[in-house]
Scaffold this active site. Structure first.
Site, mmCIF file in Angstrom:
data_model
loop_
_atom_site.group_PDB
_atom_site.id
_atom_site.type_symbol
_atom_site.label_atom_id
_atom_site.label_comp_id
_atom_site.label_asym_id
_atom_site.label_seq_id
_atom_site.Cartn_x
_atom_site.Cartn_y
_atom_site.Cartn_z
ATOM 1 N N THR A 30 -4.661 6.555 0.102
ATOM 2 C CA THR A 30 -5.952 7.235 0.147
ATOM 3 C C THR A 30 -5.966 8.452 -0.766
ATOM 4 O O THR A 30 -5.043 9.270 -0.735
ATOM 5 C CB THR A 30 -6.253 7.673 1.589
ATOM 6 O OG1 THR A 30 -6.101 6.531 2.433
ATOM 7 C CG2 THR A 30 -7.654 8.231 1.724
ATOM 8 N N GLN A 87 -4.060 2.092 14.956
ATOM 9 C CA GLN A 87 -2.976 2.621 14.119
ATOM 10 C C GLN A 87 -2.136 3.651 14.875
ATOM 11 O O GLN A 87 -0.909 3.620 14.852
ATOM 12 C CB GLN A 87 -3.593 3.249 12.857
ATOM 13 C CG GLN A 87 -2.583 3.751 11.836
ATOM 14 C CD GLN A 87 -3.278 4.307 10.585
ATOM 15 O OE1 GLN A 87 -4.491 4.195 10.408
ATOM 16 N NE2 GLN A 87 -2.501 4.910 9.718
ATOM 17 N N GLU A 95 -9.156 4.138 -2.362
ATOM 18 C CA GLU A 95 -7.915 3.990 -3.108
ATOM 19 C C GLU A 95 -8.178 3.330 -4.461
ATOM 20 O O GLU A 95 -9.179 2.652 -4.644
ATOM 21 C CB GLU A 95 -6.912 3.099 -2.334
ATOM 22 C CG GLU A 95 -6.647 3.563 -0.918
ATOM 23 C CD GLU A 95 -5.439 2.901 -0.275
ATOM 24 O OE1 GLU A 95 -4.631 2.279 -0.987
ATOM 25 O OE2 GLU A 95 -5.314 3.014 0.961
ATOM 26 N N GLU A 103 -10.644 3.624 3.536
ATOM 27 C CA GLU A 103 -9.736 4.437 2.735
ATOM 28 C C GLU A 103 -10.073 4.222 1.270
ATOM 29 O O GLU A 103 -10.100 3.084 0.791
ATOM 30 C CB GLU A 103 -8.268 4.069 3.017
ATOM 31 C CG GLU A 103 -7.817 4.511 4.398
ATOM 32 C CD GLU A 103 -6.311 4.419 4.621
ATOM 33 O OE1 GLU A 103 -5.648 3.638 3.908
ATOM 34 O OE2 GLU A 103 -5.805 5.135 5.517
ATOM 35 N N ASP A 108 0.836 -1.196 0.000
ATOM 36 C CA ASP A 108 0.000 0.000 0.000
ATOM 37 C C ASP A 108 0.872 1.247 0.000
ATOM 38 O O ASP A 108 1.699 1.429 0.897
ATOM 39 C CB ASP A 108 -0.935 -0.012 1.222
ATOM 40 C CG ASP A 108 -2.105 0.927 1.024
ATOM 41 O OD1 ASP A 108 -2.457 1.226 -0.136
ATOM 42 O OD2 ASP A 108 -2.678 1.379 2.041
ATOM 43 N N THR A 132 -9.108 -5.936 3.574
ATOM 44 C CA THR A 132 -8.985 -4.970 2.481
ATOM 45 C C THR A 132 -9.928 -5.446 1.387
ATOM 46 O O THR A 132 -9.863 -6.613 0.987
ATOM 47 C CB THR A 132 -7.539 -4.932 1.938
ATOM 48 O OG1 THR A 132 -6.640 -4.649 3.016
ATOM 49 C CG2 THR A 132 -7.373 -3.876 0.858
ATOM 50 N N ARG A 145 0.662 15.836 13.450
ATOM 51 C CA ARG A 145 1.923 16.538 13.755
ATOM 52 C C ARG A 145 1.708 18.038 13.532
ATOM 53 O O ARG A 145 2.352 18.642 12.655
ATOM 54 C CB ARG A 145 3.053 16.020 12.845
ATOM 55 C CG ARG A 145 3.366 14.537 12.990
ATOM 56 C CD ARG A 145 4.538 14.127 12.085
ATOM 57 N NE ARG A 145 4.275 14.459 10.690
ATOM 58 C CZ ARG A 145 3.677 13.661 9.813
ATOM 59 N NH1 ARG A 145 3.296 12.457 10.186
ATOM 60 N NH2 ARG A 145 3.465 14.052 8.574
ATOM 61 N N HIS A 193 -4.290 13.717 1.199
ATOM 62 C CA HIS A 193 -4.490 12.853 2.368
ATOM 63 C C HIS A 193 -3.266 12.900 3.287
ATOM 64 O O HIS A 193 -3.390 13.088 4.497
ATOM 65 C CB HIS A 193 -4.758 11.416 1.914
ATOM 66 C CG HIS A 193 -4.759 10.411 3.028
ATOM 67 N ND1 HIS A 193 -5.802 10.286 3.919
ATOM 68 C CD2 HIS A 193 -3.826 9.485 3.400
ATOM 69 C CE1 HIS A 193 -5.521 9.327 4.795
ATOM 70 N NE2 HIS A 193 -4.333 8.820 4.512
ATOM 71 N N ASP A 240 -9.160 0.197 1.803
ATOM 72 C CA ASP A 240 -8.167 -0.236 2.785
ATOM 73 C C ASP A 240 -8.701 0.101 4.176
ATOM 74 O O ASP A 240 -8.328 1.105 4.777
ATOM 75 C CB ASP A 240 -6.849 0.493 2.487
ATOM 76 C CG ASP A 240 -5.731 0.084 3.407
ATOM 77 O OD1 ASP A 240 -5.748 -1.064 3.882
ATOM 78 O OD2 ASP A 240 -4.836 0.906 3.650
ATOM 79 N N TYR A 250 1.839 2.398 15.219
ATOM 80 C CA TYR A 250 2.510 2.579 13.920
ATOM 81 C C TYR A 250 3.954 3.053 14.008
ATOM 82 O O TYR A 250 4.682 2.980 13.017
ATOM 83 C CB TYR A 250 1.700 3.502 13.013
ATOM 84 C CG TYR A 250 1.929 4.988 13.188
ATOM 85 C CD1 TYR A 250 1.350 5.670 14.236
ATOM 86 C CD2 TYR A 250 2.718 5.700 12.285
ATOM 87 C CE1 TYR A 250 1.542 7.032 14.385
ATOM 88 C CE2 TYR A 250 2.911 7.064 12.428
ATOM 89 C CZ TYR A 250 2.324 7.719 13.482
ATOM 90 O OH TYR A 250 2.526 9.062 13.623
ATOM 91 N N ARG A 289 -8.288 3.395 13.270
ATOM 92 C CA ARG A 289 -7.418 4.554 13.520
ATOM 93 C C ARG A 289 -6.819 4.572 14.920
ATOM 94 O O ARG A 289 -5.669 4.994 15.112
ATOM 95 C CB ARG A 289 -8.194 5.849 13.291
ATOM 96 C CG ARG A 289 -8.734 6.031 11.893
ATOM 97 C CD ARG A 289 -7.626 6.099 10.879
ATOM 98 N NE ARG A 289 -8.166 6.240 9.520
ATOM 99 C CZ ARG A 289 -7.457 6.021 8.424
ATOM 100 N NH1 ARG A 289 -6.194 5.641 8.515
ATOM 101 N NH2 ARG A 289 -8.009 6.172 7.238
HETATM 102 MN MN MN Z 1 -4.155 2.736 2.691
#
Ligand code: MN
Length: 414
Positions: free
Chosen positions: A350, A240, A201, A199, A126, A257, A142, A133, A233, A244, A237
Site C-alpha cells: 500500500t 486480517q 498499490e 489498498e 505482495d 485482487t 502496536r 503505510h 489489494d 494474520y 481488516r
Molecule cells: Mn497489499
C-alpha cells in the site's frame, strides 16, 4: 530500451490529460466483437487492434506471427512492436493516418473496448514497501512499540498471495465471509466482513524467467520486469486482524485482487524515474542499486458510495513514497535461488503519503474507523455493498501524460 521523444506527437488527437499519449503506448488484451482476442495498444481515446494492423501489412507478419497473448513475445519483441506502433501513429506518417477504412476498423473507442486480464498471473506476491503505510499500521496496531519492525529497513517484507483471484478492472468483488473476533469477545464468529477495505498499490509482471538455484544480480534484475499495472489489494481488516499471526495474511486478502488492464513498459516510465527515498541504514550489498526503479507516478483513489451518482476523490499520493524500489523487490525475491516465473505478478504494498488525505487505504484514511471519510452527505468507515472504487495513476510530462488508466471494482453483497 526505446524512449519516445517528449516532443513527439500523434496524428490522433490526444488531450493533454489523456493517459495515453504517444509517449506511453502500453499493451492490453482486447476482445474485439466477433473476432479472436488480440494484443492492443492505446492512443488518446482509442484502443488500437494490432492484429488488424498486421493483417493490413502495417506490422511485420514474419516478425510478429502471434499476437493473441503477452506470452507470444519476448521483451525485445515488445520493444520492437512498440517502436513499430510509434512509427505508425506518429503525426508525419501517412500510412495509417490517411487510410480511413482501416482506421475505422482498427481504432476502437476506449469506452466501448472490452479489455481482459492482460496476463493470468502464475503467482501473486505482495510486498509491504510503502513505509508510511507500514508506519501507520504499526502505530494503530502496536501503539506501545516503534512503528516499524526491526527488519523493515533491511529487507522488502512480502508474503505469497493468491494468483487465482486476480481479476481485471470492472470485475465486481463479492464481500467475503470470514472468521473474526471482537476485542472483548471470548470466541470468534463466522460471517460477512464488516471492515472491507482497499489498498492502493502499483504492481509489475515478470516477463523473463530465471532458473531455480540461480540468483539474479540486482544490476540486471530489471531486465526481468515486463511492465507495470495498478493494483487494488482488497482487504478484510477484521479477518486480517484475527488470522494474520504468526504466518501473515491469508483469507483476508485472497478473495480478490483487481488490476488495471494496461501493462505500461519500463521504457515509457524511464523519463519519470526519480530518486528513491533515502535508505538509512544502508542496505546490504545484494540489494544496493545505482539506478533504482523508482517512479514519479501521481496516484488517486475515487469512491462512489452506493447512494450517490458521482465519484469523489478521497486520496491522492505518489509512488515515490515507496521505501523499496521495484528492482530491489525482485532482487530480494531471487536472492535465495527461487525461480522467477514468467507471468508472476508483484504488488508494491500500500502506497501512502505522510499526511491525512494521502493514505492508500480506508484503514488509514479513517484511522481505524475513528474518523469516517465524508463524501457529500454520506460517511464511510469501510466499504459498503454497492460502493464503487477507482484507482488511477499517471506520470506528468510537459504537455502529455503517461498513465495506467483505471482499476475499478464494485462491492456485491455477501
Ligand atoms: Mn497489499
Amino acid at each position: 530500451m526505446f524512449v519516445i521523444p517528449k516532443t513527439a506527437r500523434s496524428w490522433v488527437n490526444v488531450d493533454p490529460t489523456s493517459h495515453f499519449s504517444i509517449q506511453n503506448l502500453p499493451f492490453a488484451i482486447l476482445a474485439p466483437l466477433g473476432r479472436e482476442v488480440t494484443l492492443a495498444t492505446a492512443i488518446g481515446d482509442f484502443v488500437v487492434d494490432i492484429t488488424l494492423l498486421r493483417e493490413a501489412g502495417l506490422i511485420s507478419e514474419k516478425q510478429f506471427p502471434f499476437l493473441d497473448s503477452f506470452a507470444d513475445l519476448t521483451q525485445e519483441e515488445f520493444t520492437e512492436l512498440r517502436r513499430a506502433l510509434f512509427e505508425l501513429l506518429e503525426e508525419s506518417n501517412p500510412i495509417l493516418r490517411d487510410n480511413d477504412i482501416l482506421k475505422m476498423k482498427a481504432l476502437v473507442p476506449l469506452h466501448r473496448a472490452r479489455l481482459l486480464l492482460p496476463i493470468k498471473p502464475t503467482a501473486f506476491i505482495d510486498f509491504y514497501s510503502g513505509i508510511n503505510h507500514a508506519s501507520n499500521v504499526g502505530r494503530m496496531f502496536r501503539p506501545d512499540m516503534p512503528p516499524l519492525l526491526p527488519n523493515y529497513r533491511h529487507l522488502p517484507v512480502a508474503y505469497n498471495g493468491r494468483a487465482s483471484s486476480v481479476v481485471v478492472s470492472g470485475t465486481p468483488i463479492r464481500r467475503p465471509h470470514g472468521q473474526t473476533k471482537a476485542a472483548d469477545a471470548e470466541s470468534p464468529t463466522f460471517g460477512p466482513t464488516k471492515e472491507l477495505d482497499f489498498e492502493l498499490e502499483m504492481g509489475f509482471y515478470v516477463g523473463m524467467p530465471s532458473a531455480m538455484g540461480e540468483t539474479v544480480d540486482i544490476g540486471v534484475v530489471k531486465e526481468h520486469i515486463l511492465g507495470f499495472v495498478l493494483v487494488n489489494d482488497w482487504s478484510a481488516r477484521d479477518v486480517q486482524r484475527w488470522e494474520y499471526q504468526p504466518l501473515g495474511p491469508f483469507l483476508a486478502k485472497s478473495f480478490g485482487t483487481s488490476i488495471s488492464p494496461w501493462v505500461v513498459l519500463p521504457d515509457a516510465l524511464e523519463p519519470f524515474r526519480v530518486t528513491r527515498l533515502e535508505q538509512d541504514p544502508p542496505v546490504l550489498g545484494h540489494l544496493q542499486t545505482s539506478e533504482p526503479m523508482a517512479y514519479d507516478v501521481h496516484l488517486e483513489v475515487k469512491l462512489k458510495p452506493a447512494e450517490q451518482e458521482d465519484y469523489a476523490t478521497i486520496s491522492a499520493t505518489n509512488a515515490n513514497q515507496l521505501y523499496w524500489s521495484f528492482d530491489q523487490q525482485l532482487a530480494h525475491q531471487a536472492s535465495n535461488g527461487t525461480p522467477l516465473g514468467w507471468g508472476d505478478l508483484y504488488g508494491s504494498g500500500t502506497i501512502s503519503g505522510t499526511e491525512e488525505g494521502t493514505y492508500g487505504s480506508l484503514l488509514e484514511l479513517t484511522w481505524r474507523g475513528s474518523k469516517p471519510v465524508k463524501v457529500g452527505n454520506v460517511e464511510r468507515k469501510f466499504l459498503e455493498d454497492g460502493d464503487s472504487l477507482i484507482l488511477t495513476g499517471y506520470c506528468q510530462g510537459e504537455g502529455f501524460r503517461v498513465g495506467f488508466g483505471e482499476v475499478e471494482g464494485t462491492i456485491l453483497p455477501a
